[in-house]
Design a protein around this motif. Structure first.
Motif, mmCIF file in Angstrom:
data_model
loop_
_atom_site.group_PDB
_atom_site.id
_atom_site.type_symbol
_atom_site.label_atom_id
_atom_site.label_comp_id
_atom_site.label_asym_id
_atom_site.label_seq_id
_atom_site.Cartn_x
_atom_site.Cartn_y
_atom_site.Cartn_z
ATOM 1 N N LEU A 225 0.836 -1.197 0.000
ATOM 2 C CA LEU A 225 0.000 0.000 0.000
ATOM 3 C C LEU A 225 0.870 1.247 0.000
ATOM 4 O O LEU A 225 0.571 2.234 -0.700
ATOM 5 N N GLY A 226 1.958 1.214 0.762
ATOM 6 C CA GLY A 226 2.892 2.335 0.741
ATOM 7 C C GLY A 226 3.507 2.546 -0.621
ATOM 8 O O GLY A 226 3.691 3.683 -1.074
ATOM 9 N N SER A 227 3.819 1.463 -1.303
ATOM 10 C CA SER A 227 4.354 1.568 -2.668
ATOM 11 C C SER A 227 3.339 2.199 -3.607
ATOM 12 O O SER A 227 3.679 3.034 -4.459
ATOM 13 N N PHE A 228 2.068 1.829 -3.445
ATOM 14 C CA PHE A 228 1.001 2.414 -4.271
ATOM 15 C C PHE A 228 0.909 3.922 -4.054
ATOM 16 O O PHE A 228 0.807 4.703 -5.008
ATOM 17 N N VAL A 229 0.964 4.349 -2.794
ATOM 18 C CA VAL A 229 0.867 5.783 -2.481
ATOM 19 C C VAL A 229 2.093 6.524 -3.009
ATOM 20 O O VAL A 229 1.976 7.617 -3.599
ATOM 21 N N LEU A 230 3.279 5.940 -2.827
ATOM 22 C CA LEU A 230 4.494 6.587 -3.309
ATOM 23 C C LEU A 230 4.479 6.754 -4.824
ATOM 24 O O LEU A 230 4.729 7.843 -5.349
ATOM 25 N N ASN A 231 4.183 5.673 -5.526
ATOM 26 C CA ASN A 231 4.216 5.735 -6.990
ATOM 27 C C ASN A 231 3.116 6.611 -7.567
ATOM 28 O O ASN A 231 3.340 7.379 -8.506
ATOM 29 N N GLY A 232 1.918 6.477 -7.016
ATOM 30 C CA GLY A 232 0.775 7.161 -7.616
ATOM 31 C C GLY A 232 0.612 8.609 -7.222
ATOM 32 O O GLY A 232 0.027 9.397 -7.968
ATOM 33 N N ILE A 233 1.150 9.005 -6.045
ATOM 34 C CA ILE A 233 0.891 10.354 -5.546
ATOM 35 C C ILE A 233 2.178 11.139 -5.301
ATOM 36 O O ILE A 233 2.348 12.262 -5.795
ATOM 37 N N TYR B 93 4.774 3.933 -15.184
ATOM 38 C CA TYR B 93 4.461 4.231 -13.788
ATOM 39 C C TYR B 93 3.072 3.715 -13.422
ATOM 40 O O TYR B 93 2.825 3.264 -12.285
ATOM 41 N N ARG B 94 2.157 3.799 -14.394
ATOM 42 C CA ARG B 94 0.789 3.314 -14.150
ATOM 43 C C ARG B 94 0.785 1.821 -13.868
ATOM 44 O O ARG B 94 0.043 1.332 -13.002
ATOM 45 N N SER C 30 1.128 -2.624 -7.425
ATOM 46 C CA SER C 30 1.267 -2.454 -5.977
ATOM 47 C C SER C 30 -0.092 -2.510 -5.295
ATOM 48 O O SER C 30 -0.248 -3.146 -4.239
ATOM 49 N N LEU C 31 -1.081 -1.847 -5.891
ATOM 50 C CA LEU C 31 -2.426 -1.870 -5.323
ATOM 51 C C LEU C 31 -2.993 -3.282 -5.329
ATOM 52 O O LEU C 31 -3.644 -3.707 -4.363
ATOM 53 N N PHE C 32 -2.741 -4.028 -6.405
ATOM 54 C CA PHE C 32 -3.241 -5.405 -6.453
ATOM 55 C C PHE C 32 -2.599 -6.262 -5.367
ATOM 56 O O PHE C 32 -3.283 -7.044 -4.693
ATOM 57 N N THR C 33 -1.291 -6.146 -5.184
ATOM 58 C CA THR C 33 -0.605 -6.949 -4.170
ATOM 59 C C THR C 33 -1.146 -6.647 -2.779
ATOM 60 O O THR C 33 -1.380 -7.558 -1.968
ATOM 61 N N MET D 22 -11.684 -5.046 -4.300
ATOM 62 C CA MET D 22 -10.507 -4.301 -4.733
ATOM 63 C C MET D 22 -9.650 -5.124 -5.694
ATOM 64 O O MET D 22 -9.102 -4.602 -6.668
ATOM 65 N N VAL D 23 -9.555 -6.429 -5.432
ATOM 66 C CA VAL D 23 -8.832 -7.309 -6.343
ATOM 67 C C VAL D 23 -9.500 -7.314 -7.712
ATOM 68 O O VAL D 23 -8.837 -7.279 -8.759
ATOM 69 N N GLY D 24 -10.838 -7.344 -7.725
ATOM 70 C CA GLY D 24 -11.559 -7.293 -8.995
ATOM 71 C C GLY D 24 -11.332 -5.991 -9.739
ATOM 72 O O GLY D 24 -11.204 -5.980 -10.970
ATOM 73 N N LEU D 25 -11.258 -4.884 -8.999
ATOM 74 C CA LEU D 25 -10.978 -3.594 -9.631
ATOM 75 C C LEU D 25 -9.591 -3.586 -10.269
ATOM 76 O O LEU D 25 -9.421 -3.126 -11.405
ATOM 77 N N CYS D 26 -8.603 -4.089 -9.542
ATOM 78 C CA CYS D 26 -7.234 -4.132 -10.090
ATOM 79 C C CYS D 26 -7.173 -5.021 -11.324
ATOM 80 O O CYS D 26 -6.453 -4.707 -12.288
#
Length: 438
Positions: free
Chosen positions: A15-23, A121-122, A128-131, A152-156
């Motif tokens: 989740l931290g990786s998702f926030v770092l990469n995306g924001i 990057y996307r 990261s969000l999927f993991t 959330m898994v389905g969204l990813c």
């Protein structure tokens, strides 16, 4: 012994990786910068190390479970919704599998996604969000949060199948997967309503105890199990909701390897294994699991035999192997009933079994789930490295996909004779002006 905070970190690091990469990193680095890949690999690598540490700690405990106190999330009158994680054999084994496979796929993706400047990057942000979502699904201590991470898994999956959304086939495949799995998710949601109406809780351990003691049983338990299995059918691409998985291979090959071969499609099998104490108390439900799980074993395999798109062939092979895993869970009723009998004998004798039978049932699917996942991960490894000479086997042509140019992006691989025929047709002929041969 691993501190319980690090077990929470297994789930929160991606989740931290998702926030770092995306924001946080996006405004300062270009889209094609490899900083996104390195951030994802570092966080998932740490999560994998913590998961292995947790597994080693778990094996040293007689109870085979690490006690972690839940956190109060929402209190409404007498209802208290808690956020917690389960650190037992089933959850930790799946956490190790998810983090390790995800780590290997992220490393492989550095080269695979090279050159995709617009989506680099996307890609790593969504992976990261999927993991994170998959780890939340396998570690959640309540059916409510299992369902949240399930969605959330389905969204990813939708985002990554349609990663190359400029291709109509990819966009259509993403919509097909999203809509088809929603049909099964409706059954999951209905099961949650039935469970809460009769037990007034979403806590998995409490619901297991109620099912084993008879406090939650009868038709309500059967319909709850059928609803959970409906969700598993959709997520694990079992008949009749298997139609989305072959088209899902339109996404990047690492996505297909991680999500649609080794992790997300195993979520349905995991759900049935997690709810096994409920299923074994309903003969109709466990028989349904075995019957529906046994059919795709041959059905999907026969479809794969006549396919000419290598990634679709692998998709049908995945459906077949998941069917074997479902069949294994459904056929485990004899062993499960033995545990139930022992549980009731202990209670009749006045002894407190301390939920040992419930824990045994909850982890009785570990061998089935782990064995199935290991087989699929092994096949994935063969795909990625392209072992020489293995193509001489009857199905060996499929195993060379990683070594065949164009096959990694889902193109149909033609045989050598067809390519030679095309080359002869394109060859310039004598007597045609500037194209005369010497």
């Amino acid at each position: 012994m691993i501190p319980y905070q690090l077990i929470w970190a297994i789930m929160l690091l991606p989740l931290g990786s998702f926030v770092l990469n995306g924001i946080l990193l996006r405004p300062f680095f270009k889209r094609e910068s490899k900083i996104y890949a390195y951030t994802t690999i570092l966080t998932i690598g740490l999560a994998c190390a913590f998961a292995i540490w947790a597994l080693v700690s778990l094996m040293r405990l007689d109870s085979h479970q690490i006690a972690i106190a839940p956190i109060n999330w929402l209190v409404i009158g007498e209802l208290n919704f808690k956020v917690g994680i389960i650190a037992d054999q089933l959850s930790i084994v799946m956490a190790v599998v998810v983090t390790f496979v995800s780590l290997m796929v992220q490393v492989y993706s550095i080269g695979y996604m090279h050159g995709d400047e617009a989506g680099y990057y996307r890609y790593y942000t969504w992976m990261s969000l999927f993991t994170f979502s998959m780890l939340g699904l396998v570690l959640a201590s309540s059916f409510l949060f299992t369902f949240v991470f399930w969605e959330m898994v389905g969204l990813c999956s939708y985002l990554l199948i349609g990663f190359w959304f400029h291709k109509k086939s990819a966009a259509d495949a993403a919509k097909k997967a999203f809509i088809t799995t929603r049909v099964g998710d409706f059954g999951f949601l209905a099961a949650l309503m039935v469970i809460f109406f009769h037990t007034h809780t979403f806590d998995i351990a409490q619901i297991h105890t109620m099912a084993l003691t008879g406090a939650f049983g009868g038709a309500a338990l059967t319909w709850a199990c059928i609803g959970l299995f409906a969700g598993a059918i959709g997520k694990s691409a079992q008949f009749p909701l298997h139609v989305w998985l072959p088209d899902a291979m339109e996404g990047p090959t690492p996505v297909s390897a991680l999500i649609h071969s080794a992790t997300m499609v195993c979520a349905g099998v995991f759900l049935v294994a997690r709810a096994m104490p409920m299923f074994v108390m309903s003969e109709s439900a466990i028989t349904t699991v075995a019957a529906i799980g046994g059919f795709p074993c041959m059905f999907a395999a026969l479809i794969g035999l006549v396919g000419n798109d290598i990634k679709r062939v692998l998709a049908y092979s995945t459906v077949s192997q998941l069917g074997y895993m479902m069949l294994g869970l459904g056929a485990g009723i004899d062993y499960s009933l033995l545990i139930i009998g022992r549980y009731r004998e202990q209670r009749a004798a006045g002894n407190t079994p301390r939920d040992a039978s419930a824990k045994s049932l909850a982890t009785s699917g570990v061998a089935v789930v782990t064995a199935g996942v290991i087989v699929m991960v092994a096949i994935l490894g063969l795909l990625l490295v392209g072992i020489p000479f293995i193509g001489k086997m009857g199905f060996g042509a499929a195993l060379g996909v990683a070594a065949v140019p164009g096959a990694q992006r889902g193109e149909v691989v033609h045989d050598r004779g067809r390519r030679r025929a095309r080359a002869r047709c394109d060859r310039p002929r004598r007597g045609h002006g500037d194209h005369d041969l010497p």
